[in-house]
Scaffold this active site. Sequence first.
Site, short mmCIF file in Angstrom:
data_model
loop_
_atom_site.label_atom_id
_atom_site.label_comp_id
_atom_site.label_asym_id
_atom_site.label_seq_id
_atom_site.Cartn_x
_atom_site.Cartn_y
_atom_site.Cartn_z
N GLY A 172 0.78 -1.23 0.00
CA GLY A 172 0.00 0.00 0.00
C GLY A 172 0.81 1.28 0.00
N GLN A 173 2.14 1.17 -0.19
CA GLN A 173 2.95 2.39 -0.25
C GLN A 173 2.51 3.23 -1.46
OE1 GLN A 173 4.12 -0.71 -0.08
NE2 GLN A 173 5.82 -0.88 1.35
N LYS A 174 2.66 4.52 -1.33
CA LYS A 174 2.21 5.44 -2.38
C LYS A 174 2.82 5.08 -3.75
CE LYS A 174 0.76 10.12 -2.34
NZ LYS A 174 0.34 10.94 -1.26
#
Length: 181
Positions: free
Chosen positions: A70-72
Site C-alpha cells: 500500500g505504499q504510495k
Amino acid sequence: MMGLFSLLRKLKRSDKEVRILLLGLDNAGKTSVLKRLASEDITEIKPTQGFNIKSVSQDGFKMNVWDIGGQKSIRPYWRNYFESTDILIYVIDSSDRRRLEETGQELNLLLEEAKLAGVPLLVFANKQDLVTALPADEIATALNLNSIRDRRWQIQPCSAKTGDGVSDGMEWAIQLCQKSK
C-alpha cells in the site's frame, strides 16, 4: 470472443474458488489480516514490497487472496490485479486519523474502476484493539460508505493482532459468494 474467455475462465475455476483483492494504505494491517486468515504467526510482519498471495480454505471455499503493498509508489500498480476479482477487501488503520482522508480518496478511486464495478466491498476497520481507534461507524461516515449504491458492502471492526472480527468479516464475504456461485 470475450464471452468465450469469460466462459472458459468460469469453467476453469471451481465453483467454490474465490479471488479476493486485499488493498489499503501501507501500515493498515493487510498482511496481518492475511496471515490471520491463514492461521500464521503475525509477530513479525514487514512492509509488503510488491504482493503476497495465499490460498486459504474456509467453509468449503478456496480463497485466493492477493495482498498488494500500500505504499504510495506501489498504488498505481494496484490496477494490474483488478481482473476477475470476486471480493475487494479494503483494510483501514482505525487509529490513524491523520490518514483517514487519504485512505478515503484511495478507496473512492478503487470504487470508480470499471474492472471493479459491482464487486462487493468488505472494509476492515483494523486495529480496534488500540485505544486511539475510531469506531467502525465513525469511519463509515468519514468515508461516506452509506452513499455506495452500486455494490454490496460491509464495514467490519477488527483487530488482525487479536483476531477479533476477522472471521466475522470473512463469513459475510463467503455468504455473498455462496449466493452468487
